[in-house]
Design an enzyme around this catalytic site. Structure first.
Site, short mmCIF file in Angstrom:
data_model
loop_
_atom_site.label_atom_id
_atom_site.label_comp_id
_atom_site.label_asym_id
_atom_site.label_seq_id
_atom_site.Cartn_x
_atom_site.Cartn_y
_atom_site.Cartn_z
N CYS A 135 0.84 -1.21 0.00
CA CYS A 135 0.00 0.00 0.00
C CYS A 135 0.87 1.25 0.00
O CYS A 135 1.47 1.59 1.03
CB CYS A 135 -0.92 -0.03 1.23
SG CYS A 135 -1.92 1.45 1.42
N CYS A 138 -0.46 4.07 2.25
CA CYS A 138 -0.21 3.84 3.68
C CYS A 138 1.25 4.11 4.02
O CYS A 138 1.56 4.77 5.01
CB CYS A 138 -0.52 2.39 4.06
SG CYS A 138 -2.11 1.79 3.52
N ASP A 139 2.17 3.59 3.22
CA ASP A 139 3.57 3.51 3.63
C ASP A 139 4.53 4.35 2.81
O ASP A 139 5.70 4.47 3.17
CB ASP A 139 4.04 2.04 3.59
CG ASP A 139 3.24 1.18 4.56
OD1 ASP A 139 2.78 1.72 5.58
OD2 ASP A 139 3.06 -0.02 4.29
P1 FAD Z 1 -10.71 -5.66 6.84
O1 FAD Z 1 -9.97 -4.78 7.74
O2 FAD Z 1 -9.95 -6.53 5.91
O3 FAD Z 1 -11.66 -6.55 7.74
C1 FAD Z 1 -12.36 -7.64 7.22
C2 FAD Z 1 -12.66 -8.58 8.37
O4 FAD Z 1 -13.57 -9.59 7.90
C3 FAD Z 1 -11.42 -9.34 8.88
O5 FAD Z 1 -11.28 -9.08 10.26
C4 FAD Z 1 -11.72 -10.81 8.60
O6 FAD Z 1 -11.28 -11.68 9.63
C5 FAD Z 1 -13.26 -10.82 8.49
N1 FAD Z 1 -13.78 -11.87 7.63
C6 FAD Z 1 -13.43 -12.13 6.34
N2 FAD Z 1 -14.17 -13.16 5.85
C7 FAD Z 1 -15.00 -13.55 6.87
C8 FAD Z 1 -16.00 -14.56 6.98
N3 FAD Z 1 -16.29 -15.37 5.97
N4 FAD Z 1 -16.64 -14.70 8.16
C9 FAD Z 1 -16.35 -13.88 9.22
N5 FAD Z 1 -15.42 -12.90 9.16
C10 FAD Z 1 -14.75 -12.73 8.00
N6 FAD Z 1 -5.02 1.78 5.86
C11 FAD Z 1 -4.84 3.08 6.22
O7 FAD Z 1 -5.80 3.86 6.20
N7 FAD Z 1 -3.62 3.53 6.65
C12 FAD Z 1 -2.54 2.71 6.77
O8 FAD Z 1 -1.45 3.14 7.15
C13 FAD Z 1 -2.71 1.33 6.42
N8 FAD Z 1 -1.69 0.46 6.55
C14 FAD Z 1 -1.90 -0.86 6.31
C15 FAD Z 1 -0.86 -1.75 6.59
C16 FAD Z 1 -1.05 -3.10 6.44
C17 FAD Z 1 0.07 -4.05 6.77
C18 FAD Z 1 -2.30 -3.59 5.94
C19 FAD Z 1 -2.53 -5.07 5.76
C20 FAD Z 1 -3.33 -2.70 5.65
C21 FAD Z 1 -3.15 -1.33 5.83
N9 FAD Z 1 -4.16 -0.40 5.59
C22 FAD Z 1 -3.99 0.90 5.95
C23 FAD Z 1 -5.41 -0.79 4.91
C24 FAD Z 1 -6.56 -1.01 5.91
O9 FAD Z 1 -6.17 -1.95 6.87
C25 FAD Z 1 -7.81 -1.49 5.16
O10 FAD Z 1 -8.17 -0.58 4.14
C26 FAD Z 1 -9.00 -1.64 6.12
O11 FAD Z 1 -8.68 -2.48 7.20
C27 FAD Z 1 -10.23 -2.20 5.39
O12 FAD Z 1 -11.25 -2.39 6.31
P2 FAD Z 1 -12.44 -3.43 6.05
O13 FAD Z 1 -13.29 -3.38 7.25
O14 FAD Z 1 -13.03 -3.19 4.72
O15 FAD Z 1 -11.73 -4.87 5.91
#
Ligand code: FAD
Length: 314
Positions: A135, A138-139
């Site tokens: 990303c 992010c980084d």
């Molecule tokens: P997610 O955070 O992916 O959450 C999805 C959840 O659904 C997970 O907890 C998973 O366990 C659950 N899940 C999936 N399938 C199922 C199922 N079948 N049944 C039950 N549960 C399920 N964003 C920033 O804004 N700034 C940053 O600096 C940044 N740095 C990042 C660094 C890293 C290493 C990573 C990996 C990501 C980073 N991001 C950053 C991106 C950010 O984490 C994501 O954009 C954000 O978390 C997305 O949120 P979400 O709720 O859509 O999905």
């Protein structure tokens, strides 16, 4: 019967639950197979979530998310630690099939996110988060005025390379072919950018460094090895969209997806199926940022609330 089933407990799912329950929905379960918080909990530093900046030591993703579940569940949201296997719809009612049982629900918000694919070279896991990233938004800032490399040849890879060129002193784009999958105007912009240098017909063989982080990568190009001294490598070789819960028994999906499997939504996070919403990284054109996922979740939570109250006269 649930008023609302939320699938996924990252920033999108938690915020959807907060808005739906605080707005008046009584029976809301968030199905999250692990601990709530989502993929940001893997991040060692986050600087771009407004209002919670800390310079030294930097705020970790775990610290950012730590207070969210308590606040989001204060208004009645329940967390069921279960994996959702499938969501179906029968008439107006959804059936949510999970590892701990089946639930009927009046509405559903899918917030299961998406996962970057790995390229598979030596050292990729070892230096992930210590120089290797998926990303640039992010980084990228951590590599201000430094040389970095981008691996990939699609739209995301070249757009992220252009973004990095605004911040870094040099951006090497490593691509295994000499043609790009990215849109021709994006390729042209990248080619015209003086800070971007292409290394084509090439693959990353190995990432190396020390416990302080990445120090360089070994690239293989036309049978020869190149040692590129970069402290940042951004890998964009595709994403796995976690849409499996929407797959039906006949192989179709419960709502419309695009060619990459992302859920098509409008600005209110409505999918093509009434009562079904998608929020966060799983949806089309998601910026893949915590603040955006939370915003989507808020929108979807309010929309589910309106839908249930209007449709079921609750
Ligand atoms: P997610 O955070 O992916 O959450 C999805 C959840 O659904 C997970 O907890 C998973 O366990 C659950 N899940 C999936 N399938 C199922 C199922 N079948 N049944 C039950 N549960 C399920 N964003 C920033 O804004 N700034 C940053 O600096 C940044 N740095 C990042 C660094 C890293 C290493 C990573 C990996 C990501 C980073 N991001 C950053 C991106 C950010 O984490 C994501 O954009 C954000 O978390 C997305 O949120 P979400 O709720 O859509 O999905």
């Amino acid at each position: 019967m649930l008023d609302l089933a939320i699938i996924g407990g990252g920033p999108a799912g938690l915020t959807a639950g907060l808005y739906a329950t605080r707005g008046g929905l009584k029976n809301v379960i968030m199905f999250e197979m692990g601990l709530p918080g989502g993929q940001i909990t893997q991040s060692s530093e986050i600087e771009n979530y407004p209002g919670v900046f800390r310079e030294d030591p930097p705020l970790t993703g775990m610290e950012l998310m730590e207070p969210w579940p308590k606040q989001c569940m204060h208004f009645g949201l329940k967390h069921e630690m279960a994996e959702v296997k499938q969501v179906k719809k029968d008439g107006d009612i959804f059936k949510v099939i999970t590892s701990s049982g089946e639930y009927d629900a009046k509405s559903v918000i899918v917030c299961t996110g998406s996962t970057p694919k790995k390229a598979g070279f030596k050292g990729e896991d070892e230096f992930f988060g210590k120089g290797i990233s998926t990303c640039a938004t992010c980084d990228g800032f951590f590599y201000k005025d430094k040389e970095v490399a981008v691996l990939g040849g699609g739209d995301t890879a070249l757009e992220e390379a252009l973004y990095l060129a605004n911040i870094c002193s040099k951006v090497y784009v490593i691509h295994r072919r000499d043609k790009f999958r990215a849109a021709p105007p994006t390729v042209e912009r990248a080619k015209k950018n003086e800070k971007i240098e292409f290394i084509l017909n090439a693959t990353v063989k190995e990432a190396y460094g020390s416990d302080k982080g990445l120090e360089g990568i070994i690239i293989e190009q036309n049978g020869k090895e190149i040692d590129l001294k970069v402290s940042g490598l951004f890998v964009f070789v595709g994403r796995i969209v976690n849409n499996q819960v929407l797959k039906q028994d006949d192989g179709s999906y419960l709502c419309d997806l695009n060619d990459w499997g992302e859920v098509l939504v409008n600005l209110k996070m409505h999918t093509s199926t009434p009562g079904l919403y998608a929020a966060g990284d799983i949806r089309v054109d998601a910026p893949k940022q915590v603040v955006c996922a939370a915003g989507d979740g808020a929108t979807a939570g309010m929309e589910a609330l309106n839908y249930v109250q209007e449709k079921f006269n609750d």
